[in-house]
Design a protein around this motif. Structure first.
Motif, PDB file in Angstrom:
ATOM      1  N   ILE A   1       0.680  -1.212   0.356  1.00 57.11           N
ATOM      2  CA  ILE A   1       0.074  -0.219   0.485  1.00 57.11           C
ATOM      3  C   ILE A   1       1.065   1.584   0.328  1.00 57.11           C
ATOM      4  CG2 ILE A   1      -1.780   0.899   1.862  1.00 57.11           C
ATOM      5  CD1 ILE A   1      -2.373  -0.946   0.095  1.00 57.11           C
ATOM      6  N   GLY A   2       1.821   1.068   0.864  1.00 58.08           N
ATOM      7  CA  GLY A   2       2.739   1.940   0.605  1.00 58.08           C
ATOM      8  C   GLY A   2       3.125   3.219   1.925  1.00 58.08           C
ATOM      9  N   ALA A   3       2.359   2.414   2.848  1.00 58.91           N
ATOM     10  CA  ALA A   3       2.769   3.305   4.288  1.00 58.91           C
ATOM     11  C   ALA A   3       3.763   2.048   4.956  1.00 58.91           C
ATOM     12  CB  ALA A   3       1.084   2.406   5.166  1.00 58.91           C
ATOM     13  N   GLU A   4       3.620   2.954   5.813  1.00 57.05           N
ATOM     14  CA  GLU A   4       4.668   2.729   7.542  1.00 57.05           C
ATOM     15  C   GLU A   4       3.908   1.793   8.347  1.00 57.05           C
ATOM     16  OE1 GLU A   4       8.369   3.337   9.054  1.00 57.05           O
ATOM     17  OE2 GLU A   4       7.466   4.720   7.388  1.00 57.05           O
ATOM     18  N   TYR A   5       3.265   1.404   8.440  1.00 57.63           N
ATOM     19  CA  TYR A   5       2.446   0.161  10.122  1.00 57.63           C
ATOM     20  C   TYR A   5       1.831  -0.072   9.006  1.00 57.63           C
ATOM     21  CZ  TYR A   5       5.786   3.364  12.478  1.00 57.63           C
ATOM     22  OH  TYR A   5       6.318   4.470  13.246  1.00 57.63           O
ATOM     23  N   GLY A   6       1.305  -1.780   9.358  1.00 57.92           N
ATOM     24  CA  GLY A   6       0.177  -2.750   9.142  1.00 57.92           C
ATOM     25  C   GLY A   6      -0.197  -3.223  10.521  1.00 57.92           C
ATOM     26  N   ILE A   7      -1.722  -3.386  10.527  1.00 61.88           N
ATOM     27  CA  ILE A   7      -1.624  -4.089  11.871  1.00 61.88           C
ATOM     28  C   ILE A   7      -2.818  -5.428  11.773  1.00 61.88           C
ATOM     29  CG2 ILE A   7      -2.429  -4.063  14.432  1.00 61.88           C
ATOM     30  CD1 ILE A   7      -1.534  -0.637  12.256  1.00 61.88           C
ATOM     31  N   SER A   8      -2.563  -6.034  11.301  1.00 61.65           N
ATOM     32  CA  SER A   8      -3.606  -7.179  10.694  1.00 61.65           C
ATOM     33  C   SER A   8      -4.382  -8.050  12.495  1.00 61.65           C
ATOM     34  CB  SER A   8      -3.083  -9.024  10.675  1.00 61.65           C
ATOM     35  OG  SER A   8      -2.300  -8.448  11.854  1.00 61.65           O
TER      36      SER A   8
ATOM     37  N   ILE B   1      -0.696   5.085  16.437  1.00 61.25           N
ATOM     38  CA  ILE B   1      -1.618   4.229  16.292  1.00 61.25           C
ATOM     39  C   ILE B   1      -1.316   2.910  15.592  1.00 61.25           C
ATOM     40  CG2 ILE B   1      -3.901   3.996  14.171  1.00 61.25           C
ATOM     41  CD1 ILE B   1      -4.089   6.831  14.041  1.00 61.25           C
ATOM     42  N   ASP B   2      -0.188   2.964  15.541  1.00 59.35           N
ATOM     43  CA  ASP B   2       0.180   1.482  15.315  1.00 59.35           C
ATOM     44  C   ASP B   2       0.182   1.167  16.350  1.00 59.35           C
ATOM     45  OD1 ASP B   2       1.839  -0.470  13.961  1.00 59.35           O
ATOM     46  OD2 ASP B   2       3.331   0.010  15.307  1.00 59.35           O
ATOM     47  N   SER B   3       1.048   1.322  17.439  1.00 62.08           N
ATOM     48  CA  SER B   3       1.285   0.726  18.974  1.00 62.08           C
ATOM     49  C   SER B   3       0.305   0.867  19.859  1.00 62.08           C
ATOM     50  CB  SER B   3       1.745   2.216  19.966  1.00 62.08           C
ATOM     51  OG  SER B   3       2.308   3.530  19.444  1.00 62.08           O
ATOM     52  N   ILE B   4      -0.531   2.139  19.380  1.00 57.44           N
ATOM     53  CA  ILE B   4      -2.568   1.904  20.350  1.00 57.44           C
ATOM     54  C   ILE B   4      -3.294   0.926  19.760  1.00 57.44           C
ATOM     55  CG2 ILE B   4      -3.760   3.568  19.382  1.00 57.44           C
ATOM     56  CD1 ILE B   4      -3.796   2.700  23.078  1.00 57.44           C
ATOM     57  N   SER B   5      -2.864   0.515  17.989  1.00 59.54           N
ATOM     58  CA  SER B   5      -4.324  -0.377  17.782  1.00 59.54           C
ATOM     59  C   SER B   5      -3.709  -2.080  18.304  1.00 59.54           C
ATOM     60  CB  SER B   5      -4.528  -0.298  16.515  1.00 59.54           C
ATOM     61  OG  SER B   5      -3.548   0.398  15.765  1.00 59.54           O
ATOM     62  N   ARG B   6      -1.904  -1.920  18.132  1.00 60.33           N
ATOM     63  CA  ARG B   6      -1.541  -3.962  19.240  1.00 60.33           C
ATOM     64  C   ARG B   6      -1.967  -3.644  20.260  1.00 60.33           C
ATOM     65  NH1 ARG B   6       1.258  -5.158  15.265  1.00 60.33           N
ATOM     66  NH2 ARG B   6       1.843  -3.990  13.835  1.00 60.33           N
ATOM     67  N   VAL B   7      -2.296  -2.770  20.865  1.00 63.32           N
ATOM     68  CA  VAL B   7      -2.516  -2.927  22.673  1.00 63.32           C
ATOM     69  C   VAL B   7      -4.214  -3.349  22.334  1.00 63.32           C
ATOM     70  CG1 VAL B   7      -2.936  -2.286  24.856  1.00 63.32           C
ATOM     71  CG2 VAL B   7      -0.565  -1.747  23.537  1.00 63.32           C
ATOM     72  N   LEU B   8      -4.610  -2.649  22.170  1.00 60.96           N
ATOM     73  CA  LEU B   8      -6.319  -2.349  22.278  1.00 60.96           C
ATOM     74  C   LEU B   8      -6.700  -4.192  21.182  1.00 60.96           C
ATOM     75  CD1 LEU B   8      -7.302   1.026  20.799  1.00 60.96           C
ATOM     76  CD2 LEU B   8      -8.114  -0.201  22.435  1.00 60.96           C
TER      77      LEU B   8
END
Ligand SMILES: *Cc1c(COP(=O)(O)O)cnc(C)c1O
Length: 379
Positions: free
Chosen positions: A61-68, A215-222
């Motif tokens: 996609i061309g972005a830094e972070y992906g959170i599955s 956003i990456d780190s908080i969504s990984r926690v959530l």
């Protein structure tokens, strides 16, 4: 009088669907990856395929972070929570969409505010957003419907002028482009779905994409029960179990290898329909600033005038082995999402619009047969 049959009843009558709406293409590579993940013993949400899939899909996609995560709807829920949206807030969403964004907004305690769609390409109409903004509005969710991107420049301007976040719902638009750049990086965060009929699949699955580290780190926690990343079994916030499994990621990684060929096939299919259908139909267009990946080729049938004529048309197609689906109902017509206001474009598109068979495996012969049926039944 002929009895009207619903899709399910038709199936019971064993009418064979010859041309289904959208089937996944699963190859030897998916099987091999899946067995490797299985044999490794890492069948739950730890294992090498998860981070690989996150890295490779976000790079695509061309972005830094992906959170599955578990699915596209969970991804939307996480995106809203990561932006701090909750009770008392309002979120702008298009009136025509698969229901997920509306439900996800309601999960957080916020309220969806519905906005009509553009009459040409059926995405959120940038000119109708501002009139719906109140002091409670926090974010806009755009939905790149059926693979056609929304007009992001004016939407970004509205968001900027009013201090709103943008979430892109790209569940139907993996690889679609706005002004030469893939959708998924035009807002604060975007989401993708990997349900079986989407561009690529993991069975069930979803991913958040963002360039924002927080956003990456908080969504990984959530997504992991709200567990502190530094202190096991310590919870500062309420979280969820929204984790993807290694088995799913293994399939996803294989699917990603072929994503460009699926997109090419979808575009070939749309082109065939647009060249071979009569003037009674019009296909969702491709605006000059857009690359539509035509997740599902979608048409308006001008010979239809209301929901019952549309349903009859779909049933006639089904009798001939062609599976078509109705365009989504306008959200404002359904009990949980009632909203004030007028939505003329949504209503018209929903009444006379349908999705056509769009599996990458469809051949020219298949498409010829489908077009023949469409034209014959319409006349
Ligand atoms: C498929 C879809 C989703 C999410 O789907 P899941 O089934 O939860 O993975 C969200 N938004 C849109 C527009 C979709 O089409």
């Amino acid at each position: 009088m002929e009895k009207q049959l619903l899709e399910g009843e038709m199936m019971e009558q064993e009418i064979r669907i010859k041309y289904p709406i959208a089937q996944p293409t699963l190859t030897e590579l998916e099987r091999r990856n899946l067995m490797e993940a299985f044999d490794s013993g890492w069948i739950s949400s730890k294992g090498q395929y998860i981070s690989k899939f996150e890295e490779e899909f976000s790079a695509y996609i061309g972005a830094e972070y992906g959170i599955s995560c578990t699915n596209g709807t969970a991804a939307l829920h996480l995106a809203l929570l990561a932006l701090g949206i909750g009770k008392g807030d309002e979120v702008i969403i298009p009136n025509i969409t698969f229901v997920s964004p509306a439900n996800a907004v309601l999960y957080t305690g916020a309220k969806p505010t519905l906005v009509d769609v553009d009459e040409q390409y059926w995405g959120l109409d940038p000119n109708r957003i501002e009139e719906k903004i109140t002091s409670h509005t926090k974010a806009i969710i755009v939905v790149h419907l059926y693979g056609h991107p929304c007009d992001m420049d004016p939407i970004r301007k509205v968001a900027e002028n009013n201090g709103l976040f943008i979430i892109e719902d790209c569940a139907e638009a993996h690889g679609a482009e706005y002004k030469g750049k893939k959708v998924g990086t035009f807002g604060d965060v975007s989401i993708f779905s990997f349900y079986a009929n989407k561009i690529i699949t993991t069975g069930e699955g979803g991913m958040l994409i963002t360039n924002e580290e927080h956003i990456d780190s908080i969504s990984r926690v959530l997504r992991d029960h709200g567990m502190s990343p530094n202190k096991k079994y310590w919870h500062d916030i309420i979280g969820y179990n929204y984790r993807m499994t290694n088995l799913q990621a293994a399939i996803g990684l294989a699917q990603l290898r072929n994503i460009n060929s699926y997109i090419k096939a979808k575009r070939r299919i749309a082109k065939y329909y647009s060249r071979n259908l009569t003037k009674a139909f019009s296909i969702q267009p491709e605006m000059q600033w857009a690359k539509n990946i035509y997740w599902l080729t979608t048409i308006l049938n001008f010979k239809l005038s209301n929901y019952s004529s549309r349903d009859n048309f779909i049933n006639e197609l089904l009798k001939n082995g062609v599976e078509a689906r109705p365009v989504f109902y306008p959200l404002n017509q359904m009990p949980p999402y009632r909203n004030s206001g007028k939505f003329p474009n949504s209503v018209r598109i929903s009444q006379i619009g349908l999705n056509l068979p769009s599996s990458p495996s469809l051949t020219e012969r298949d498409l010829e047969a489908i077009c023949y049926t469409l034209v014959e039944i319409t006349e």
